[in-house]
Design a protein around this motif. Structure first.
Motif, short mmCIF file in Angstrom:
data_model
loop_
_atom_site.label_atom_id
_atom_site.label_comp_id
_atom_site.label_asym_id
_atom_site.label_seq_id
_atom_site.Cartn_x
_atom_site.Cartn_y
_atom_site.Cartn_z
N UNK A 1 -85.92 106.91 -34.61
CA UNK A 1 -84.60 107.24 -35.35
C UNK A 1 -84.79 108.69 -35.50
N UNK A 2 -85.90 109.26 -35.84
CA UNK A 2 -86.24 110.58 -36.24
C UNK A 2 -85.83 111.48 -34.97
N UNK A 3 -86.58 111.49 -34.01
CA UNK A 3 -86.41 111.86 -32.70
C UNK A 3 -85.09 111.92 -32.17
N UNK A 4 -84.45 110.88 -32.29
CA UNK A 4 -82.96 110.77 -31.62
C UNK A 4 -81.96 111.66 -32.54
N UNK A 5 -82.37 111.63 -33.98
CA UNK A 5 -81.56 112.28 -34.59
C UNK A 5 -81.73 113.95 -34.68
N UNK A 6 -82.95 114.44 -34.45
CA UNK A 6 -83.22 115.68 -34.14
C UNK A 6 -82.62 116.09 -32.73
N UNK A 7 -82.55 115.14 -31.78
CA UNK A 7 -82.06 115.58 -30.52
C UNK A 7 -80.56 115.80 -30.70
N UNK A 8 -79.89 114.74 -31.31
CA UNK A 8 -78.44 114.73 -31.53
C UNK A 8 -77.88 116.14 -32.33
N UNK A 9 -78.73 116.76 -33.12
CA UNK A 9 -78.47 118.08 -33.60
C UNK A 9 -78.36 119.12 -32.76
N UNK A 10 -79.51 119.06 -31.61
CA UNK A 10 -79.53 119.85 -30.62
C UNK A 10 -78.40 119.87 -29.70
N UNK A 11 -78.06 118.61 -29.26
CA UNK A 11 -76.95 118.33 -28.42
C UNK A 11 -75.54 118.81 -28.99
N UNK A 12 -75.40 118.82 -29.95
CA UNK A 12 -74.03 119.02 -30.86
C UNK A 12 -74.28 120.74 -31.14
N UNK A 13 -75.53 121.39 -31.05
CA UNK A 13 -75.56 122.56 -31.55
C UNK A 13 -75.19 122.98 -32.83
N UNK A 14 -74.61 124.11 -32.92
CA UNK A 14 -74.14 124.70 -34.18
C UNK A 14 -73.59 123.64 -35.21
N UNK A 15 -72.59 122.89 -34.44
CA UNK A 15 -71.65 122.10 -35.25
C UNK A 15 -72.30 120.90 -35.76
N UNK A 16 -73.91 120.52 -34.99
CA UNK A 16 -74.38 119.36 -35.60
C UNK A 16 -74.85 119.78 -36.91
N UNK A 17 -75.14 121.23 -37.04
CA UNK A 17 -75.78 121.56 -38.24
C UNK A 17 -74.97 121.61 -39.53
N UNK A 18 -73.63 121.16 -39.23
CA UNK A 18 -72.73 121.21 -40.54
C UNK A 18 -72.46 120.08 -40.95
N UNK A 19 -72.48 119.99 -42.26
CA UNK A 19 -72.50 118.65 -42.97
C UNK A 19 -71.13 117.83 -42.51
N UNK A 20 -70.25 118.69 -42.29
CA UNK A 20 -68.78 117.85 -42.21
C UNK A 20 -68.78 116.81 -40.60
N UNK A 21 -69.96 117.28 -39.81
CA UNK A 21 -69.76 116.35 -38.79
C UNK A 21 -70.59 115.08 -38.99
N UNK A 22 -71.54 114.97 -39.90
CA UNK A 22 -72.21 113.86 -40.26
C UNK A 22 -73.77 113.81 -39.43
N UNK A 23 -73.78 114.72 -38.27
CA UNK A 23 -75.16 114.71 -37.39
C UNK A 23 -75.94 115.08 -38.36
N UNK A 24 -76.24 116.19 -39.11
CA UNK A 24 -77.22 116.45 -39.91
C UNK A 24 -77.74 115.45 -40.92
N UNK A 25 -76.63 114.63 -41.38
CA UNK A 25 -77.07 113.50 -42.36
C UNK A 25 -77.82 112.38 -41.76
N UNK A 26 -77.55 112.29 -40.39
CA UNK A 26 -78.20 111.05 -39.82
C UNK A 26 -79.84 111.75 -39.67
N UNK A 27 -80.06 112.90 -39.39
CA UNK A 27 -81.39 113.10 -39.43
C UNK A 27 -81.96 112.95 -40.91
#
Length: 380
Positions: A328-354
């Motif tokens: 769960x931790x490794x995949x969430x970290x990779x998801x942020x990387x896959x989405x790039x900059x927008x993965x770091x934005x709270x509005x996308x929910x990707x960083x929340x998963x991490x």
């Protein structure tokens, strides 16, 4: 071996996913002070989620460990509030299971119906400031006084505590007996001398409020003792067997939803005139995320199946817990990387998963503790 769901399991899973999408919170909680309320809890109860593995005679679903896990997986996949899912699972597995299996008939009748229908919220309280991983060295005491026990001490990191109606807790009743001198109790929240603070501000899982619980001379009627005196460690390990096998199915659901989003993103997003999916560095990351998810899923299903057979051992459950939480931790970290900059934005929910994934390697026993268990099961 048959790896396919039965038609009944498939139908239940599909019905539940559809209902969760329509009836449960459709937003992510990004504020540490924002947690579920009783209306949210009631909606989960209406779907049967607060009583999945409780007996049908008390309004529960009567499900075994594997079917409970499949329902929690659907919960994690389709509800954006992972904290709510976590809170429900903690209520069900760390609290309702020990009451189901160890409380006397009077207390079972008093509590289980409300726990199943959502009118009673439970909190599990074992962790103390000086007793986290070393849960055999609790400082809280319970002294017999006639037909009551007097509880004194303080617990921390108690999930659901600020909204709880009953607290499943553990205290030392026989100090001279070491870890065999611990006993479990189901303590009504309204007893004099019991106070709860919080909610605590946490990195993630904001939807689930956690707090500190102080027991200051709390007189608990003896009927709320779970099992017998000195059975606390056995009762706690029993409930943790269910929690470690079933709760982490929530993260299987989260990872499934997460991976679907990543695949959709790399198919549609273009850089340098090519889809992200056409870059091997990206497609291989998706492949590795899939490997982690599917491997963790098989280990968790196996642990739940063994639990249903009555043959689960600590090693099998620990393997599943470590595999899911680390994935769960490794995949969430990779998801942020896959989405790039927008993965770091709270509005996308990707960083929340991490942020929601990180505590999975800590609660229900740290990764390090479970690797010790796995090594011990191998004879080391």
């Amino acid at each position: 071996m048959d790896f396919a769901m039965t038609s009944e399991q498939r139908q239940r899973h599909d019905r539940l996913r559809s209902a969760i999408r329509h009836q449960l919170p459709g937003r992510r909680r990004t504020d540490p002070g924002d947690h579920f309320d009783r209306d949210d809890w009631g909606r989960t109860a209406d779907l049967g989620l607060t009583g999945l593995c409780l007996p049908e005679e008390f309004g529960g679903g009567g499900l075994g460990a594997l079917d409970t896990a499949l329902c929690l997986e659907a919960f994690g996949q389709c509800c954006l509030d992972t904290g709510l899912a976590f809170g429900v699972a903690a209520h069900l597995l760390a609290c309702a299971v020990p009451i189901r299996d160890f409380a006397g008939d009077e207390v079972r009748g008093q509590l289980l119906k409300g726990m199943a229908d959502g009118s009673v919220i439970a909190s599990n309280a074992i962790t103390e400031d000086s007793a986290g991983s070393d849960s055999a060295r609790l400082g809280m005491t319970a002294v017999r006084d006639g037909d009551h026990y007097v509880l004194d001490g303080e617990k921390s990191f108690a999930s659901n505590a600020p909204l709880s109606d009953v607290i499943v807790t553990y205290a030392v009743t026989q100090p001279e007996a070491g870890f065999l001198g611990t006993s479990g109790f189901a303590v009504p929240r309204d007893l004099p001398g019991l106070s709860v603070s919080g909610p605590m501000e946490k990195m993630g899982l904001h939807g689930c409020p956690a707090g500190r619980i102080t027991f200051d001379g709390v007189r608990v009627p003896a009927r709320y003792l779970l099992g017998g005196e000195g059975q606390g460690r056995t009762i706690f390990q029993h409930s943790m067997g269910w929690e470690r096998a079933c709760l982490f199915a929530i993260y299987l659901g989260v990872m499934t939803h997460q991976l679907d989003r990543c695949v959709a993103h790399v198919r549609s997003r273009k850089q340098f005139g090519r889809r992200l999916a056409d870059f091997q560095a990206v497609s291989h990351k998706i492949s590795v995320m899939s490997e982690r998810l599917e491997g963790a899923r098989l280990l968790l299903y196996r642990a739940c199946w063994l639990t249903d057979q009555g043959t689960a051992d600590a090693g099998a459950v620990s393997l599943a817990k470590v595999a899911v939480s680390e994935a769960a931790v490794a995949n969430a970290r990779d998801a942020v990387q896959v989405f790039g900059g927008i993965g770091y934005l709270a509005s996308t929910g990707i960083e929340q998963q991490l942020r929601d994934a990180v505590p999975s390697t800590l609660f229900s026993g740290t990764t390090e503790i479970h690797r010790n268990v796995i090594a011990r099961e191998r004879g080391l």
